[in-house]
Write a protein that holds these residues in place. Structure first.
Motif, PDB file in Angstrom:
ATOM      1  N   GLU A  33      27.355  28.883  11.486  1.00  0.00           N
ATOM      2  CA  GLU A  33      26.361  29.473  12.179  1.00  0.00           C
ATOM      3  C   GLU A  33      26.780  30.284  13.359  1.00  0.00           C
ATOM      4  OE1 GLU A  33      23.128  28.778  11.423  1.00  0.00           O
ATOM      5  OE2 GLU A  33      23.744  27.809   9.835  1.00  0.00           O
ATOM      6  N   TYR A  34      27.921  31.021  13.217  1.00  0.00           N
ATOM      7  CA  TYR A  34      28.559  31.863  14.053  1.00  0.00           C
ATOM      8  C   TYR A  34      28.386  33.241  13.503  1.00  0.00           C
ATOM      9  CZ  TYR A  34      31.548  33.976  17.572  1.00  0.00           C
ATOM     10  OH  TYR A  34      32.436  34.640  18.443  1.00  0.00           O
ATOM     11  N   ILE A  35      27.834  34.311  14.526  1.00  0.00           N
ATOM     12  CA  ILE A  35      27.802  35.702  14.145  1.00  0.00           C
ATOM     13  C   ILE A  35      28.632  36.360  14.847  1.00  0.00           C
ATOM     14  CG2 ILE A  35      26.034  37.296  14.596  1.00  0.00           C
ATOM     15  CD1 ILE A  35      23.827  35.122  14.893  1.00  0.00           C
ATOM     16  N   GLU A  36      29.403  37.215  13.877  1.00  0.00           N
ATOM     17  CA  GLU A  36      30.552  38.144  14.258  1.00  0.00           C
ATOM     18  C   GLU A  36      30.410  39.210  13.250  1.00  0.00           C
ATOM     19  OE1 GLU A  36      33.793  35.564  11.979  1.00  0.00           O
ATOM     20  OE2 GLU A  36      33.371  35.261  13.736  1.00  0.00           O
ATOM     21  N   ILE A  37      31.026  40.372  13.607  1.00  0.00           N
ATOM     22  CA  ILE A  37      31.360  41.782  12.937  1.00  0.00           C
ATOM     23  C   ILE A  37      32.482  41.311  11.721  1.00  0.00           C
ATOM     24  CG2 ILE A  37      32.312  43.963  12.653  1.00  0.00           C
ATOM     25  CD1 ILE A  37      30.720  44.310  15.380  1.00  0.00           C
ATOM     26  N   ASP A  38      32.015  41.586  10.480  1.00  0.00           N
ATOM     27  CA  ASP A  38      32.963  41.130   9.205  1.00  0.00           C
ATOM     28  C   ASP A  38      33.474  42.645   8.935  1.00  0.00           C
ATOM     29  OD1 ASP A  38      34.216  40.513   6.870  1.00  0.00           O
ATOM     30  OD2 ASP A  38      32.295  40.523   5.996  1.00  0.00           O
ATOM     31  N   SER A  39      34.929  42.652   9.420  1.00  0.00           N
ATOM     32  CA  SER A  39      35.787  43.885   9.249  1.00  0.00           C
ATOM     33  C   SER A  39      36.062  44.113   7.581  1.00  0.00           C
ATOM     34  CB  SER A  39      36.893  43.864  10.109  1.00  0.00           C
ATOM     35  OG  SER A  39      37.747  42.757   9.697  1.00  0.00           O
ATOM     36  N   THR A  40      36.290  42.942   6.935  1.00  0.00           N
ATOM     37  CA  THR A  40      36.727  43.108   5.549  1.00  0.00           C
ATOM     38  C   THR A  40      35.601  43.203   4.692  1.00  0.00           C
ATOM     39  OG1 THR A  40      36.351  40.724   5.074  1.00  0.00           O
ATOM     40  CG2 THR A  40      38.593  41.486   5.908  1.00  0.00           C
ATOM     41  N   GLY A  41      34.339  42.814   4.982  1.00  0.00           N
ATOM     42  CA  GLY A  41      33.004  43.166   4.244  1.00  0.00           C
ATOM     43  C   GLY A  41      33.107  41.907   3.197  1.00  0.00           C
ATOM     44  N   LYS A  42      34.019  40.856   3.260  1.00  0.00           N
ATOM     45  CA  LYS A  42      33.864  39.858   2.213  1.00  0.00           C
ATOM     46  C   LYS A  42      33.945  38.402   2.646  1.00  0.00           C
ATOM     47  CE  LYS A  42      36.830  42.703  -0.831  1.00  0.00           C
ATOM     48  NZ  LYS A  42      37.781  42.691  -1.730  1.00  0.00           N
ATOM     49  N   ARG A  43      33.684  38.288   3.993  1.00  0.00           N
ATOM     50  CA  ARG A  43      33.464  36.893   4.451  1.00  0.00           C
ATOM     51  C   ARG A  43      32.365  36.131   3.940  1.00  0.00           C
ATOM     52  NH1 ARG A  43      35.136  35.591  10.349  1.00  0.00           N
ATOM     53  NH2 ARG A  43      34.585  33.640   9.242  1.00  0.00           N
ATOM     54  N   SER A  44      32.310  34.871   3.710  1.00  0.00           N
ATOM     55  CA  SER A  44      31.046  34.049   3.061  1.00  0.00           C
ATOM     56  C   SER A  44      30.178  33.999   4.304  1.00  0.00           C
ATOM     57  CB  SER A  44      31.587  32.816   2.920  1.00  0.00           C
ATOM     58  OG  SER A  44      32.013  32.071   3.638  1.00  0.00           O
ATOM     59  N   GLY A  45      28.917  34.142   3.768  1.00  0.00           N
ATOM     60  CA  GLY A  45      27.676  33.957   4.733  1.00  0.00           C
ATOM     61  C   GLY A  45      26.563  34.807   4.546  1.00  0.00           C
ATOM     62  N   LYS A  68      15.978  38.844  11.923  1.00  0.00           N
ATOM     63  CA  LYS A  68      15.340  38.541  10.752  1.00  0.00           C
ATOM     64  C   LYS A  68      16.232  38.586   9.491  1.00  0.00           C
ATOM     65  CE  LYS A  68      10.785  40.228  12.342  1.00  0.00           C
ATOM     66  NZ  LYS A  68      10.010  41.586  12.472  1.00  0.00           N
ATOM     67  N   ALA A  69      17.347  39.441   9.507  1.00  0.00           N
ATOM     68  CA  ALA A  69      17.988  39.788   8.510  1.00  0.00           C
ATOM     69  C   ALA A  69      19.239  38.591   8.323  1.00  0.00           C
ATOM     70  CB  ALA A  69      18.796  41.283   8.826  1.00  0.00           C
ATOM     71  N   LEU A  70      19.432  37.966   9.562  1.00  0.00           N
ATOM     72  CA  LEU A  70      20.694  36.791   9.565  1.00  0.00           C
ATOM     73  C   LEU A  70      19.627  35.385   9.540  1.00  0.00           C
ATOM     74  CD1 LEU A  70      23.070  38.145  12.156  1.00  0.00           C
ATOM     75  CD2 LEU A  70      23.251  38.440   9.635  1.00  0.00           C
ATOM     76  N   LYS A  71      18.425  35.534   9.701  1.00  0.00           N
ATOM     77  CA  LYS A  71      17.656  34.348   9.620  1.00  0.00           C
ATOM     78  C   LYS A  71      18.056  33.258  10.614  1.00  0.00           C
ATOM     79  CE  LYS A  71      16.251  34.884   4.824  1.00  0.00           C
ATOM     80  NZ  LYS A  71      16.045  34.175   3.522  1.00  0.00           N
ATOM     81  N   GLN A  72      18.152  33.656  11.801  1.00  0.00           N
ATOM     82  CA  GLN A  72      18.714  32.787  12.949  1.00  0.00           C
ATOM     83  C   GLN A  72      18.386  33.543  14.246  1.00  0.00           C
ATOM     84  OE1 GLN A  72      22.636  31.611  12.738  1.00  0.00           O
ATOM     85  NE2 GLN A  72      22.903  30.995  14.667  1.00  0.00           N
ATOM     86  N   PRO A  73      17.774  32.942  15.359  1.00  0.00           N
ATOM     87  CA  PRO A  73      17.824  33.607  16.657  1.00  0.00           C
ATOM     88  C   PRO A  73      19.199  34.149  17.273  1.00  0.00           C
ATOM     89  CG  PRO A  73      17.033  31.312  16.699  1.00  0.00           C
ATOM     90  CD  PRO A  73      17.230  31.664  15.372  1.00  0.00           C
ATOM     91  N   ILE A  74      19.417  35.076  17.822  1.00  0.00           N
ATOM     92  CA  ILE A  74      20.710  35.495  18.420  1.00  0.00           C
ATOM     93  C   ILE A  74      20.714  35.405  19.991  1.00  0.00           C
ATOM     94  CG2 ILE A  74      22.191  37.232  18.523  1.00  0.00           C
ATOM     95  CD1 ILE A  74      21.078  38.357  15.818  1.00  0.00           C
ATOM     96  N   ALA A  75      21.571  34.696  20.492  1.00  0.00           N
ATOM     97  CA  ALA A  75      21.674  34.342  21.878  1.00  0.00           C
ATOM     98  C   ALA A  75      22.072  35.732  22.689  1.00  0.00           C
ATOM     99  CB  ALA A  75      22.767  33.411  22.214  1.00  0.00           C
ATOM    100  N   ARG A  76      21.944  35.766  23.934  1.00  0.00           N
ATOM    101  CA  ARG A  76      22.132  37.250  24.617  1.00  0.00           C
ATOM    102  C   ARG A  76      23.792  37.374  24.575  1.00  0.00           C
ATOM    103  NH1 ARG A  76      19.934  41.859  25.221  1.00  0.00           N
ATOM    104  NH2 ARG A  76      21.695  42.635  25.933  1.00  0.00           N
ATOM    105  N   GLU A  77      24.380  36.465  24.801  1.00  0.00           N
ATOM    106  CA  GLU A  77      25.924  36.599  24.762  1.00  0.00           C
ATOM    107  C   GLU A  77      26.369  37.191  23.478  1.00  0.00           C
ATOM    108  OE1 GLU A  77      24.948  32.925  25.045  1.00  0.00           O
ATOM    109  OE2 GLU A  77      23.960  33.592  26.926  1.00  0.00           O
ATOM    110  N   ILE A  78      25.823  36.720  22.303  1.00  0.00           N
ATOM    111  CA  ILE A  78      26.272  37.189  21.186  1.00  0.00           C
ATOM    112  C   ILE A  78      26.065  38.722  20.952  1.00  0.00           C
ATOM    113  CG2 ILE A  78      26.204  37.110  18.612  1.00  0.00           C
ATOM    114  CD1 ILE A  78      25.923  34.064  19.238  1.00  0.00           C
ATOM    115  N   LYS A  79      24.662  39.162  21.424  1.00  0.00           N
ATOM    116  CA  LYS A  79      24.410  40.402  21.268  1.00  0.00           C
ATOM    117  C   LYS A  79      25.377  41.357  22.381  1.00  0.00           C
ATOM    118  CE  LYS A  79      19.622  39.127  20.751  1.00  0.00           C
ATOM    119  NZ  LYS A  79      17.995  39.215  21.707  1.00  0.00           N
TER     120      LYS A  79
END
Length: 89
Positions: A33-45, A68-79
Motif C-alpha cells: 500500500e505504498y505509492i512511489e515512482i517505478d523507475s524500472t516499470g516492472k515492480r509488482s502492484g 482513481k487509477a491506483l484505487k487508493q486515496p493519496i495523502a498530501r505528503e505522498i503528492k
C-alpha cells in the motif's frame, strides 16, 4: 519483408494522450500500500502512467485521476514527494 514490431502504448492520466510506454513514467501502488515512482516499470502492484512533466502530474492529482487509477486515496505528503521526484527526472 521485415516484421514491424508493435510499440506498446499507454495513456497518460494527466493529459489523456496515448504515448509509447517508454516515454511515460509509471507510478505504482505496491502490495504494501505504498505509492512511489517505478523507475524500472516492472515492480509488482497497481500502476498508472504519466508524462514526465509536472503539469501532467498536477492535472492528475487535481482531477483525482491518480487516486482513481491506483484505487487508493493519496495523502498530501505522498503528492508532495511525487512532485519532488518528478522535478528530479
Amino acid at each position: 519483408m521485415p516484421r514491424v514490431r508493435k510499440i506498446p502504448q499507454r495513456m497518460c492520466i494527466g493529459c489523456q494522450e496515448m504515448k509509447a510506454k517508454k516515454e511515460l513514467i509509471r507510478v505504482v501502488r505496491t502490495p504494501e500500500e505504498y505509492i512511489e515512482i517505478d523507475s524500472t516499470g516492472k515492480r509488482s502492484g497497481r500502476g498508472a502512467y504519466i508524462c514526465p512533466s509536472e503539469a501532467c502530474l498536477e492535472k492528475a492529482i487535481k482531477g483525482k485521476r491518480l487516486e482513481k487509477a491506483l484505487k487508493q486515496p493519496i495523502a498530501r505528503e505522498i503528492k508532495d514527494e511525487l512532485l519532488e521526484r518528478m522535478k528530479q527526472i
